[in-house]
Structures are given as structure tokens and as C-alpha cells.
Enzyme design. Structure first.
Site, PDB file in Angstrom:
ATOM      1  CG  HIS A 172      -1.514  -1.233   1.662  1.00  0.00           C
ATOM      2  ND1 HIS A 172      -1.841  -1.516   2.966  1.00  0.00           N
ATOM      3  CD2 HIS A 172      -1.831  -2.335   0.971  1.00  0.00           C
ATOM      4  CE1 HIS A 172      -2.318  -2.727   3.052  1.00  0.00           C
ATOM      5  NE2 HIS A 172      -2.315  -3.247   1.851  1.00  0.00           N
ATOM      6  CG  HIS A 196      -5.959  -7.411  11.257  1.00  0.00           C
ATOM      7  ND1 HIS A 196      -6.969  -6.536  10.984  1.00  0.00           N
ATOM      8  CD2 HIS A 196      -4.854  -6.897  10.649  1.00  0.00           C
ATOM      9  CE1 HIS A 196      -6.500  -5.538  10.252  1.00  0.00           C
ATOM     10  NE2 HIS A 196      -5.220  -5.741  10.025  1.00  0.00           N
ATOM     11  CD  GLU A 246      -4.596  -4.689   5.965  1.00  0.00           C
ATOM     12  OE1 GLU A 246      -4.226  -4.410   7.120  1.00  0.00           O
ATOM     13  OE2 GLU A 246      -4.309  -3.987   4.973  1.00  0.00           O
ATOM     14  CG  ASP A 277      -1.806  -8.454   5.810  1.00  0.00           C
ATOM     15  OD1 ASP A 277      -2.991  -8.190   6.062  1.00  0.00           O
ATOM     16  OD2 ASP A 277      -0.854  -7.836   6.320  1.00  0.00           O
ATOM     17  CG  HIS A 320      -3.723  -0.980  10.865  1.00  0.00           C
ATOM     18  ND1 HIS A 320      -3.644  -0.639   9.537  1.00  0.00           N
ATOM     19  CD2 HIS A 320      -3.682  -2.328  10.877  1.00  0.00           C
ATOM     20  CE1 HIS A 320      -3.511  -1.729   8.796  1.00  0.00           C
ATOM     21  NE2 HIS A 320      -3.529  -2.751   9.578  1.00  0.00           N
ATOM     22  CG  ASP A 332      -1.268  -5.727  11.338  1.00  0.00           C
ATOM     23  OD1 ASP A 332      -0.584  -6.605  10.776  1.00  0.00           O
ATOM     24  OD2 ASP A 332      -2.271  -5.212  10.815  1.00  0.00           O
ATOM     25  CE1 TYR A 337       3.716  -4.044   9.720  1.00  0.00           C
ATOM     26  CE2 TYR A 337       2.816  -3.079  11.721  1.00  0.00           C
ATOM     27  CZ  TYR A 337       2.690  -3.927  10.634  1.00  0.00           C
ATOM     28  OH  TYR A 337       1.534  -4.636  10.454  1.00  0.00           O
ATOM     29  CG  HIS A 395       3.337  -8.328   9.139  1.00  0.00           C
ATOM     30  ND1 HIS A 395       3.110  -8.953   7.930  1.00  0.00           N
ATOM     31  CD2 HIS A 395       2.232  -7.587   9.396  1.00  0.00           C
ATOM     32  CE1 HIS A 395       1.918  -8.598   7.478  1.00  0.00           C
ATOM     33  NE2 HIS A 395       1.360  -7.788   8.350  1.00  0.00           N
TER      34      HIS A 395
HETATM   35 FE1  FEO Z   1      -3.367  -4.892   8.981  1.00  0.00          FE
HETATM   36 FE2  FEO Z   1      -0.792  -7.057   8.479  1.00  0.00          FE
HETATM   37  O1  FEO Z   1      -2.499  -6.355   8.239  1.00  0.00           O
END
Ligand code: FEO
Length: 388
Positions: free
Chosen positions: A24, A78, A80, A82, A144, A163, A191, A222
């Protein structure tokens, strides 16, 4: 493709994305990982999944421990993609598995995947027994996304933080004591600056909610898993969320015929003479996400662009748009630039910074090429401001 043991019966079963370079708009020059974790207990539990395209890598790792069809629970911390992207594949393999998530997670997953999966909804303070171990949940909305939550395993002193505390960092090793800590910390800072920065209130609440739990390992979604530097990364989050700044001024600009660059260099020298660190970033050569890492601890942000067609250069406009979205708090700003016959770039930069919540301390514009008088004038004005 081996799973990696965190503790007896608990494994990292995620995927390594060595080649991703754009997340992104965030330059992920060291790649990233999508961390999923498997807990072997009376109820086989998977914590999060991986990005679409990495399903087979995760399944292969899970299969070194157990048949994926035996998974009973999938905790979705989460929505999202990923982290939730491999849910359809997991749910195909283990159709009777229950998905444990918060109310916003339930809403988000249903809207993403349009599947009538078996959801169990949890909220802060809820606990689920999976056999010898319990899972406790802490909702951390807007760290987030609205659906973020943490999963804590008190019996193991292990926090699955999703995250939070993550880094975009692809490595062959999984733990912080196996990798150069300065790189891990730098990537954690980057990050935070590029993903977590806009949400200081929710981050503060998340830190408060976890302040009294005993944590030996933080397993984010991550990058590297924290087991040697748990206290250090938590302390850094406290520092970053408190907006503590260094004696540092960033000079960020683009230039057409090096006139704006001349002003940028003069501003750099003035700050250096006043005892500030003053790194300079020409947007032709520096990525906005790397600059944001520096913004995280900068007292001043000075932005320069010449006027081009009654406007600012597109590189500067792109940076300001990104900067405004991340909305760093409590910084001071300066707009500067050269112009020929219209001086629109300087008020436009000032307006952008003001709308981002930056306190503008001055603006410097020079018609065509700055001469020694122009630069002396800037020096006098800025030195006076810094001496106030
Ligand atoms: Fe908010 Fe790693 O996704």
C-alpha cells in the site's frame, strides 16, 4: 518447509514473502512474513492465516505437525487479507472448524468472504479453554483496523499481537535473538511510522490493556518474534505513542533547477548550526515510507517545492498526501520553495501542513535563483525563530 517451535506444542506455520516491495505504498525493501501459529492441544488451534497466494506454504508447514483437517479453532485477530486471506482454504480443509473473532471481525470476515462459517464471537475479557491452555482476548480496535484483537495465552506467557509490534522483514530465522537487533528495531520503527502512527489513542489503550500481563514472548503477524527484547519493543511503543521527539529537523523537497535545493541546503545548515540533526531528503531519490520513519522522532518537518503550473511538484504532493494520512502529532513545520512568476507552491505546502495539524513557524520563497542576500534573509529569520 518446516514449522518452527516457539514452545512445546506451539509452532510458527506462516509464510515468508521474500519479494514483496510495495505494501500500500510502503516500500518493503526487506520483504515480509505472514505469521500464522499452530497450538496443539485438545482443541487444535490456528492463530491467523496468511496472504492469498501463500496458502500452500502455510498448509505444508501445518502438515509437518498435523493433518490440517484436524484444526478445531481458527482465531482471526484481524480481517485484513494478509492474515485472513487463507481462511477459505483452511475452512475447506477443516469445514467443522470454528472461527473465533470479535464482533467487528465477524462483520468484516462475512463481508470479505460471504461464507456461512461457524463464528464464535469474543470480546475483551473473554477466555476460551482449548485443553491444557486458555486463550484470553483483548480487543484493540483501530490498531489499525476496527477488528483488531490480541490473543494471550497466560499458561505460556505468550501474546499473539497480530500487526502490533510487527515488522516487514523476511528472514530465514524467526526469533529476535537470532537476527541483528538494530535491523529488527529499525523495521519495527518503520512499521509503526507507516501503519500504526495515525492511531495514538487506540495504541495507548492497547498498551494499558496489556500492561499487567506477564509476557515472555510477543508473536506478531509480521517479521521477527520477540523473546529477548520484549521489554525493549514495548518501551519503544510507549516512546513512539507519546510523540517524544529528538532535536531533529527533516528537510524534504524536490527541485527543478536546483533553486529549491539551494534553499533546502541553507535550512539544513541553519538547523545544524543550531545543534539539530538535519537529514535532507530529495524526493527524487528517497521513498516516502523511509522518510516517515524519520518523521516519527523529528521536531521539525520542512517541506520544499518549486511552483510548477500554479502548483507543487507531483512528488511533493504525493508525499504530503501520504503524510497527511499518517497525521503525526505535535510537529512544527516550514514551507519553502523557489518560483518564477507565480508563487503558489509555498501557500499550498503551508495549507497542507496546517491541515495535517502541523504548527507552521515560517515559509520561505525566493523568485528564481536564491542569491546570498536571499539565503542570509532566510538564515536571519529562521535563527531568530530557533532562538525564541
Ligand atoms: Fe493490517 Fe498485516 O495487516
Amino acid at each position: 518447509m518446516k514449522a518452527k517451535k516457539l514452545k512445546e506444542g506451539i509452532y510458527w506455520v506462516g509464510a515468508i514473502d521474500w519479494n514483496v516491495r510495495n505494501f500500500h505504498g510502503y516500500l518493503t525493501q526487506r520483504g515480509t512474513t505472514y505469521n500464522a501459529y499452530l497450538i496443539i492441544d485438545e482443541k487444535i488451534t490456528l492463530i491467523d492465516t496468511v496472504k492469498p497466494g501463500f496458502e500452500n506454504e502455510m498448509l505444508a508447514r501445518i502438515s509437518t505437525i498435523i493433518d490440517p483437517s484436524k484444526i478445531d479453532y481458527v482465531v482471526s485477530n484481524h480481517v485484513e487479507m494478509d492474515h485472513s486471506g487463507a481462511l477459505p482454504v483452511i475452512m475447506e480443509k477443516a469445514p467443522n472448524a470454528k472461527i473465533i473473532t470479535c464482533p467487528k471481525g465477524d462483520e468484516g470476515l462475512r463481508l470479505h468472504y460471504k461464507k456461512d462459517w461457524d463464528f464464535k464471537i469474543v470480546k475483551t475479557g473473554d477466555s476460551i479453554s482449548i485443553g491444557k491452555r486458555n486463550l484470553q482476548f483483548v480487543l484493540t480496535p483501530m490498531v489499525h483496523w476496527p477488528d483488531n484483537m490480541l490473543t494471550y495465552v497466560p499458561d505460556e506467557k505468550l501474546l499473539f499481537s497480530n500487526d502490533a509490534f510487527g515488522q516487514h522483514l523476511a528472514t530465514s530465522v524467526r526469533f529476535d535473538d537470532e537476527y541483528p537487533n538494530d535491523i529488527t528495531m529499525l523495521e519495527a520503527r518503520k512499521y509503526y511510522a507507516n501503519i500504526v502512527l495515525p492511531y495514538p489513542g487506540p495504541v495507548r489503550k492497547a498498551l494499558e490493556a496489556t500492561a499487567n500481563i506477564d509476557i515472555e514472548i510477543i508473536a506478531p503477524s509480521h517479521g521477527i518474534i520477540w523473546r529477548q527484547n520484549v521489554e525493549k519493543i514495548v518501551d519503544e511503543y510507549h516512546n513512539w505513542v507519546s510523540n517524544k521527539v529528538d532535536k531533529k529537523a527533516l528537510i524534504i523537497y524536490d527541485t527543478m533547477w536546483k533553486s529549491t535545493e539551494k534553499i533546502a541546503k541553507e535550512i539544513q545548515y541553519i538547523f545544524e548550526d543550531a545543534g539539530y540533526a538535519a537529514p535532507v531528503f530529495n524526493l527524487q531519490f528517497n521513498h516516502m515510507s523511509d522518510i516517515m520513519t524519520e518523521v516519527l522522532t523529528a521536531e521539525f518537518v520542512c517541506i520544499g517545492s518549486p511552483t510548477l503550473n500554479k502548483n507543487i511538484l507531483p512528488s511533493v504532493a504525493g508525499f504530503l498526501t501520504y503524510f497527511q494520512g499518517l497525521a503525526p502529532k505535535s510537529r512544527k513545520g516550514i514551507a519553502f520553495g523557489s518560483y518564477g512568476w507565480g508563487d503558489q507552491s509555498i501557500p499550498k505546502i503551508s495549507e497542507f501542513l496546517k491541515n495535517s495539524g502541523i504548527e507552521i513557524i515560517d515559509a520561505y520563497k525566493v523568485k528564481y535563483i536564491p542569491d546570498s542576500n536571499d539565503l542570509a534573509n532566510i538564515r536571519e529569520r529562521l535563527t531568530e525563530k530557533l532562538n525564541k
